[in-house]
Motif scaffolding. Structure first.
Motif, PDB file in Angstrom:
ATOM      1  N   THR A 136       1.067  -1.560   0.460  1.00 48.82           N
ATOM      2  CA  THR A 136       0.427   0.411  -0.257  1.00 48.82           C
ATOM      3  C   THR A 136       0.965   1.488  -0.107  1.00 48.82           C
ATOM      4  OG1 THR A 136      -1.500  -1.401   1.087  1.00 48.82           O
ATOM      5  CG2 THR A 136      -1.940   1.199   1.049  1.00 48.82           C
ATOM      6  N   THR A 137       0.448   1.883  -1.026  1.00 47.02           N
ATOM      7  CA  THR A 137       1.275   3.694  -1.100  1.00 47.02           C
ATOM      8  C   THR A 137       1.043   4.249  -1.337  1.00 47.02           C
ATOM      9  OG1 THR A 137       3.652   4.226  -1.119  1.00 47.02           O
ATOM     10  CG2 THR A 137       1.783   2.797  -3.507  1.00 47.02           C
ATOM     11  N   LEU A 138       1.305   5.688  -1.042  1.00 48.79           N
ATOM     12  CA  LEU A 138       0.645   7.042  -1.746  1.00 48.79           C
ATOM     13  C   LEU A 138       1.332   7.884  -3.199  1.00 48.79           C
ATOM     14  CD1 LEU A 138       0.655  10.075   1.183  1.00 48.79           C
ATOM     15  CD2 LEU A 138      -1.639   8.671  -0.772  1.00 48.79           C
ATOM     16  N   TYR A 139       0.674   7.678  -4.382  1.00 51.41           N
ATOM     17  CA  TYR A 139       1.574   8.117  -5.516  1.00 51.41           C
ATOM     18  C   TYR A 139       0.378   9.281  -5.931  1.00 51.41           C
ATOM     19  CZ  TYR A 139      -2.942   6.147  -8.013  1.00 51.41           C
ATOM     20  OH  TYR A 139      -3.953   5.918  -8.738  1.00 51.41           O
ATOM     21  N   GLY A 140       1.469   9.653  -6.628  1.00 51.91           N
ATOM     22  CA  GLY A 140       0.444  10.770  -8.091  1.00 51.91           C
ATOM     23  C   GLY A 140       1.133  10.919  -9.127  1.00 51.91           C
ATOM     24  N   LYS A 141       1.511  12.324  -9.916  1.00 54.75           N
ATOM     25  CA  LYS A 141       2.266  12.433 -11.327  1.00 54.75           C
ATOM     26  C   LYS A 141       3.585  12.715 -10.505  1.00 54.75           C
ATOM     27  CE  LYS A 141      -0.438  15.217 -13.177  1.00 54.75           C
ATOM     28  NZ  LYS A 141      -1.358  15.689 -14.888  1.00 54.75           N
ATOM     29  N   GLU A 142       3.717  12.430 -11.256  1.00 54.06           N
ATOM     30  CA  GLU A 142       6.249  12.561 -11.839  1.00 54.06           C
ATOM     31  C   GLU A 142       6.325  13.945 -11.953  1.00 54.06           C
ATOM     32  OE1 GLU A 142      10.474  10.263 -12.361  1.00 54.06           O
ATOM     33  OE2 GLU A 142       8.634  10.593 -13.896  1.00 54.06           O
ATOM     34  N   SER A 143       5.348  14.576 -12.655  1.00 55.38           N
ATOM     35  CA  SER A 143       5.292  16.014 -13.490  1.00 55.38           C
ATOM     36  C   SER A 143       4.507  17.091 -12.118  1.00 55.38           C
ATOM     37  CB  SER A 143       4.116  16.101 -14.560  1.00 55.38           C
ATOM     38  OG  SER A 143       3.160  15.872 -14.235  1.00 55.38           O
ATOM     39  N   LYS A 144       4.416  16.492 -10.825  1.00 55.30           N
ATOM     40  CA  LYS A 144       4.463  17.216  -9.858  1.00 55.30           C
ATOM     41  C   LYS A 144       4.930  17.576  -8.237  1.00 55.30           C
ATOM     42  CE  LYS A 144      -0.152  19.656 -10.649  1.00 55.30           C
ATOM     43  NZ  LYS A 144      -0.356  21.505 -10.647  1.00 55.30           N
ATOM     44  N   ILE A 145       5.144  15.756  -8.725  1.00 59.85           N
ATOM     45  CA  ILE A 145       5.630  15.374  -7.401  1.00 59.85           C
ATOM     46  C   ILE A 145       7.844  15.578  -7.186  1.00 59.85           C
ATOM     47  CG2 ILE A 145       6.725  13.397  -5.770  1.00 59.85           C
ATOM     48  CD1 ILE A 145       3.722  12.511  -6.526  1.00 59.85           C
ATOM     49  N   GLY A 146       7.593  15.691  -8.582  1.00 52.59           N
ATOM     50  CA  GLY A 146       9.019  15.668  -9.452  1.00 52.59           C
ATOM     51  C   GLY A 146      10.264  13.832  -9.034  1.00 52.59           C
ATOM     52  N   ASP A 147      10.980  14.660  -9.046  1.00 54.76           N
ATOM     53  CA  ASP A 147      11.708  12.896  -9.198  1.00 54.76           C
ATOM     54  C   ASP A 147      12.633  12.337  -7.555  1.00 54.76           C
ATOM     55  OD1 ASP A 147      13.310  15.066  -8.106  1.00 54.76           O
ATOM     56  OD2 ASP A 147      15.560  14.369  -9.311  1.00 54.76           O
ATOM     57  N   LYS A 148      11.993  12.918  -6.218  1.00 54.40           N
ATOM     58  CA  LYS A 148      11.858  12.922  -5.242  1.00 54.40           C
ATOM     59  C   LYS A 148      11.578  11.266  -4.960  1.00 54.40           C
ATOM     60  CE  LYS A 148      10.347  16.563  -3.097  1.00 54.40           C
ATOM     61  NZ  LYS A 148       8.967  16.757  -4.609  1.00 54.40           N
ATOM     62  N   THR A 149      12.144  10.554  -3.541  1.00 55.40           N
ATOM     63  CA  THR A 149      11.749   8.438  -3.942  1.00 55.40           C
ATOM     64  C   THR A 149      10.526   8.681  -2.708  1.00 55.40           C
ATOM     65  OG1 THR A 149      13.291   8.307  -3.164  1.00 55.40           O
ATOM     66  CG2 THR A 149      13.261   7.696  -5.549  1.00 55.40           C
TER      67      THR A 149
END
Length: 674
Positions: free
Chosen positions: A419-432
């Motif tokens: 189970t995890t949180l996710y979104g768009k990379e274009s919004k969140i950026g390259d952080k892991t």
């Protein structure tokens, strides 16, 4: 009795202690009687069949899809078929064979949505058909060939010609004939399950009313000793009219049968029964009779609160094939009551203190950290190190790390999800990953987004964020908690700020993300297909970021159940022999159809079958192998947090005051729990 609804997957396991003494020690069984089973595989039953009946020394079944009634000898030979009317508008799904071998069959007319009942003589010639506005759920016939049908709130009685005689009110009724041809009805009443016979002459229920608090799924025809039997997922009980009591006959697990796969149970004579099980296309007929006990194996006891059917299947397979050991399941859920749902846990802990410790435990309902801190569980690493065929390196890294603690490996599970949180990379950026402060900054920088957490109403935001970050506020090893910390205060303020206008109704997460109507969504990754689906729907812009964490991955492994070995067990090697069957490749390959297997070879096969591109496979592997922790849900602790937090959300107290109140109550609770 004819069963129309799907069988409930409720495991109610009962233990017989015949043949074993304290702590699983063997005792003499010479001259003792017990039920024994012999099995035969049957390959002439169509896969789509689900309804079975024993009548006139033959096993009958309905194939609605192929429109025929089939029958076979008890040994699974001599298949015979009676074709039904090729009326494509009727989906046949229920039938009954009367004592004169006439056949009554029914189903929903797909064109009119009306239930149609058809009666055939034993040669298959139609005698009558009639219709009912409501769905018929169960069907049976008495010694006079009268027909009994049940709807949701009544029992309908027809004569052999299909003419209605009368009906009787009943709440969720189930029906069955007894050995004398009388019909018994089970209903749900104020005091539990009530059983009453039907008096056809008086068009009413008989005067006798039997009450049972025990849950069950079927009521079936009795024999000369028992008026009728009631069947749960594992236990068979008979009602003895001489003693006016229900008596335990045996449990399916005692006779090496998976109770949840039972489609037919019937008494042939006193102490002789027949049982048909079906799983997919695999059909097996078991003959069960009482006889002298053979050579006794060493008994391993397994404590549990609920077992999934595929785990029951592993136990049955182990008991049938292992030459030295067999497992008996101790079902502690049977001690729970409507007034105390934790009575089973209390009983288990009492047994442990008293020295009556089981050999194996299913850890789904137990406080793992308490057990490990007290040294109650064995470190399974020693078994992996000495096992000739399975080692730590054969397991998925993320699963192994999440199952492990700093001190060792105290539990094993055959599969997991993430189970995890996710979104768009274009919004969140390259952080892991991010911590609570990073999450808040991200949300603050996107204040124009109306729905920060998609499909998470205010009541769920705090619960989800707390549950998946609990290790930041509770130290499982020391028992210390820090709900008055700046980090938890930040969490409270974050939830209040972004939960004032919660979402209304379910929204498709990926659609909301694409249209910039939401920022983050929760993903349940049962298999790699879930990851690939989200990535494809987001046009390759998927970013798995995880829940806030101070270190490592914020993605969390969920183990539906897991097993450990008690340190006090006298048969640890035998217990490991069972646990290692959960890692066998064939079993793990089958698991990969619905969850992520823990065996690396089966995991890799799952990826190959998922038909995902290489880039997705690499990213998915990174996420899985980076997992180091599992979710921790404590209902009492979460209740304390929710209860106190409401005062902050309602503006009655400050975040600091609420945090102090939570800390005070949580410290006491955690201390008492240890």
């Amino acid at each position: 009795m004819k069963k129309y609804l799907s069988i409930l997957l409720i495991s109610v396991m009962i233990v017989s202690f015949v043949g074993c003494g304290k702590d699983g020690e063997e005792v003499s069984t010479e001259g003792e009687q017990s039920y024994q089973s012999s099995f035969k595989q049957v390959d002439i039953v169509p896969e789509n069949v689900s309804d079975f009946q024993l009548s006139n020394d033959r096993i009958w079944f309905l194939s609605g899809e192929e429109s025929f009634i089939g029958s076979m000898a008890i040994d699974g030979s001599d298949l015979k078929e009676i074709n039904l009317s090729k009326d494509d508008s009727i989906a046949y799904n229920i039938f009954d064979i009367a004592s004169d071998e006439s056949i009554t069959v029914g189903g929903i007319n797909n064109e009119t949505n009306i239930f149609t009942l058809v009666k055939l003589n034993k040669d298959g010639t139609e005698e009558f058909r009639t219709e009912f506005e409501n769905d018929i759920r169960y069907m049976s016939s008495d010694g006079e060939n009268n027909i009994y049908l049940t709807e949701e709130d009544k029992v309908i009685v027809l004569n052999p010609q299909g003419e209605k005689l009368f009906d009787l009110p009943a709440e969720r009724p189930r029906i069955s004939a007894d050995s004398q041809g009388n019909i018994w009805v089970s209903t749900f009443g104020d005091s539990g399950y009530e059983f009453k016979s039907i008096d056809v002459n008086n068009k009413d229920y008989g005067k006798e009313k039997i009450v049972s608090e025990e849950d069950f799924r079927n009521i079936v025809k009795g024999n000369d000793i028992y008026s009728f039997f009631i069947i749960s997922s594992d236990i068979v009980r008979g009602y003895n009219s001489n003693t006016n009591k229900f008596e335990d006959i045996f449990s399916f697990s005692d006779v090496d049968i998976v109770g949840n796969y039972v489609k037919l149970f019937a008494s042939l004579e006193e102490d002789k029964f027949i049982c048909l099980t079906k799983k997919g296309k695999d059909v097996e007929v078991a003959n069960i009779l009482k006889g002298e006990k053979g050579t006794e194996k060493t008994t391993l006891t397994l404590a549990s609160f609920v077992l999934m059917p595929h785990i029951e299947e592993r136990i049955v397979e182990f008991n049938r094939t292992n030459l030295d050991y067999r497992i008996e399941v101790l079902d502690y859920s049977k001690y729970n009551t409507p007034d105390d749902y934790s009575a089973g846990e209390t009983k288990l802990n009492t047994d442990i203190v008293a020295g009556n410790t089981p050999d194996i435990i299913e850890l789904g309902k137990t406080p793992l950290e308490v057990y490990t801190n007290k040294g109650l569980l064995e470190d399974l690493n020693k078994f992996l190190q000495s096992d000739e065929t399975i080692s730590k390196d054969d397991l998925v890294l993320g699963a192994f790390n999440a199952l492990s603690t700093e001190d060792g490996l105290y539990r094993l599970s055959p599969h997991f999800s993430v189970t995890t949180l996710y979104g768009k990379e274009s919004k969140i950026g390259d952080k892991t990953s991010w911590n609570l402060e990073g999450l808040q900054k991200f949300l603050d920088s996107n204040e124009d987004i109306v729905q920060p957490f998609i499909n998470m109403p205010p009541s769920q935001i705090l619960n989800s964020l707390t549950m998946y970050t609990m290790d930041q506020f509770v130290d499982a090893e020391s028992g210390e908690c820090s709900f008055d910390s700046p980090e938890f205060i930040t969490l409270l303020e974050l939830v209040k700020k972004f939960s004032e206008d919660g979402p209304v109704g379910y929204k498709e997460p990926n659609k909301e993300l694409l249209e910039n109507k939401g920022l983050l969504a929760t993903m349940y990754m049962g298999t790699a297909k879930h990851f690939a689906k989200a990535d494809n729907e987001l046009n390759g812009d998927l970013k798995i970021i995880g829940f806030p964490t101070e270190e490592g991955s914020g993605s969390v492994a969920d183990f539906q159940f897991s097993f450990g070995i008690f340190s006090d067990s006298k048969h640890k090697d035998g217990a490991w022999q069972f646990l290692r069957t959960l890692l066998e490749e064939d079993y793990q390959d089958n698991i990969a159809e619905f969850e992520t297997p823990v065996l690396l070879s089966s995991y890799n096969k799952m990826l190959d079958k998922a038909e995902i591109i290489e880039e997705q496979k690499e990213e998915y592997n990174k996420i899985i192998n980076a997992v180091t922790k599992t979710s921790s849900y404590d209902g009492t602790l979460m209740g304390i947090i929710s209860e106190e937090a409401n005062a902050f959300f309602e503006g009655e107290r400050s975040a600091e005051e609420v945090a102090e109140a939570i800390q005070s109550r949580a410290r006491i609770y955690i201390s008492e729990k240890r």
